[in-house]
Design an enzyme around this catalytic site. Structure first.
Site, PDB file in Angstrom:
ATOM      1  N   HIS A  80      39.141  37.845  43.946  1.00 35.53           N
ATOM      2  CA  HIS A  80      38.560  37.573  45.023  1.00 35.53           C
ATOM      3  C   HIS A  80      38.997  38.500  46.099  1.00 35.53           C
ATOM      4  O   HIS A  80      40.380  39.103  46.141  1.00 35.53           O
ATOM      5  CB  HIS A  80      39.118  36.171  45.379  1.00 35.53           C
ATOM      6  CG  HIS A  80      38.457  35.600  46.627  1.00 35.53           C
ATOM      7  ND1 HIS A  80      37.287  34.844  46.341  1.00 35.53           N
ATOM      8  CD2 HIS A  80      38.624  35.540  47.923  1.00 35.53           C
ATOM      9  CE1 HIS A  80      36.690  34.347  47.451  1.00 35.53           C
ATOM     10  NE2 HIS A  80      37.826  34.599  48.630  1.00 35.53           N
ATOM     11  N   ASP A 137      38.788  35.110  39.739  1.00 35.03           N
ATOM     12  CA  ASP A 137      38.735  34.420  41.017  1.00 35.03           C
ATOM     13  C   ASP A 137      38.576  33.151  40.670  1.00 35.03           C
ATOM     14  O   ASP A 137      37.632  32.646  40.096  1.00 35.03           O
ATOM     15  CB  ASP A 137      37.481  34.909  41.881  1.00 35.03           C
ATOM     16  CG  ASP A 137      37.271  34.294  42.985  1.00 35.03           C
ATOM     17  OD1 ASP A 137      37.942  33.604  43.697  1.00 35.03           O
ATOM     18  OD2 ASP A 137      36.123  34.665  43.772  1.00 35.03           O
ATOM     19  N   SER A 190      32.931  35.587  50.623  1.00 35.72           N
ATOM     20  CA  SER A 190      33.849  34.135  50.608  1.00 35.72           C
ATOM     21  C   SER A 190      33.347  33.279  51.816  1.00 35.72           C
ATOM     22  O   SER A 190      32.185  32.748  51.794  1.00 35.72           O
ATOM     23  CB  SER A 190      35.307  34.662  51.019  1.00 35.72           C
ATOM     24  OG  SER A 190      36.133  33.404  50.729  1.00 35.72           O
TER      25      SER A 190
END
Length: 311
Positions: free
Chosen positions: A283, A253, A156
């Site tokens: 995610h 995601d 991320s």
């Protein structure tokens, strides 16, 4: 179709009344994030752990170094940046992820701390990440590492930091990076583009569009957009001449399409890129290996690619 184990986890969270992260002030948000990470974590792998601190041009560096047990000789080094939207996460929350990556890859993992927003907005995080890369490359031998076999990795926000420092290292003529492993990077930095997944998965299941905007507001300010490419690697003037890359994406995601766009941009610039999409995952899956078998497999696949890339 969502992975059944992940679906069950989300049903359980909904039944418990878990709020969206963006509905909480930063400190409460960080506390909830630590609970989420702990709930789906893998058991801690038995590796050596040591803390290292230093500075580069006045920027403080703090890395937690994980070393495989019984290893001999200088080992490859993976510099890892944790996720959390530039506002959440810390070395403790990602301790087991890094332990497991160390164990599975056979490499040293140096997990780098960086300052968080909103207390420390952009560009504090990339400044800290760049200092961490320089410090680790210079001091790798201190903890048994081989600076000639250095990779950067992250998930991320941490994935964006990893690729940003790879670009900076190219422009500065070093440190030399052999490989970059990027797990669902936010590559657009709040800038608009052709990213249908933003709306398709606006309600999650794990990351929502509202929470993405919450993070961008804390990190980039009221405009919610990166002022330069260090917050949005898709805006980099050139992506040519970068280390080979692995991108891991999650089908469920909101960041899926911008992460894919970044992988395609790396390819178009002539880089060697492997893109892997996990169709049942969402995610945050790299931190869910303890509760989701597919996520644990993804962790092992990430480690296997890094092991091969670093020799």
């Amino acid at each position: 179709m969502l992975d059944k184990q992940l679906e069950a986890m989300m049903v359980q969270a909904q039944a418990a009344g878990m709020p969206d992260l963006c509905d909480l002030p930063p400190e409460a948000c960080r506390g909830l994030y630590r609970q989420i990470l702990a709930a789906a974590d893998v058991p801690p792998a038995d590796v050596g752990v040591s803390e290292h601190r230093g500075s580069v041009d006045g920027t403080a560096v703090h890395v937690r170094v994980y070393t495989p047990r019984g290893a001999a000789g200088a080992l490859p080094v993976i510099l890892y940046f944790h996720g959390g939207g530039y506002a959440l996460g810390d070395l403790d929350g990602y301790d087991n992820v890094c332990r497991q990556l160390c164990h599975d890859s056979g490499a040293i993992v140096a997990s780098a701390a960086y300052r968080l927003a909103p207390e420390h907005p952009f560009p504090a995080a990339p400044d800290d990440a760049w200092a961490a890369l320089q410090w680790v490359a210079e001091h790798a031998r201190r903890f048994g590492g081989d600076p000639a076999r250095l990779a950067v990795a992250g998930d991320s926000a941490g994935a964006a930091l990893a690729t940003v420092v790879a670009i900076q290292a190219r422009d500065a003529g070093g440190p030399a990076i052999r490989f970059q492993a990027l797990v669902y990077p936010p590559a657009a930095g709040g800038h608009e583009g052709d990213y249908p997944s933003h709306q398709r998965h606006a309600a999650g299941p794990t990351l929502t569009l509202r929470t993405m905007e919450y993070f961008n507001g804390h990190y980039f300010g009221a405009a919610g957009k990166a002022p330069d490419w260090r917050g949005a690697p898709l805006l980099a003037p050139s992506l040519a001449g970068l280390p080979p890359a692995l991108l891991l994406l999650a089908a469920h995601d909101p960041l899926r399409d911008e992460a894919l766009a970044y992988g395609e941009a790396l390819l178009a610039a002539g880089n060697a890129v492997t893109i892997v999409e996990y169709h049942g995952l969402a995610h945050g899956f790299i931190s869910m290996g303890g509760g989701i078998a597919a996520a644990r497999l993804a962790q092992q696949q990430l480690a296997a690619v890094l092991r091969q890339a670093l020799g």
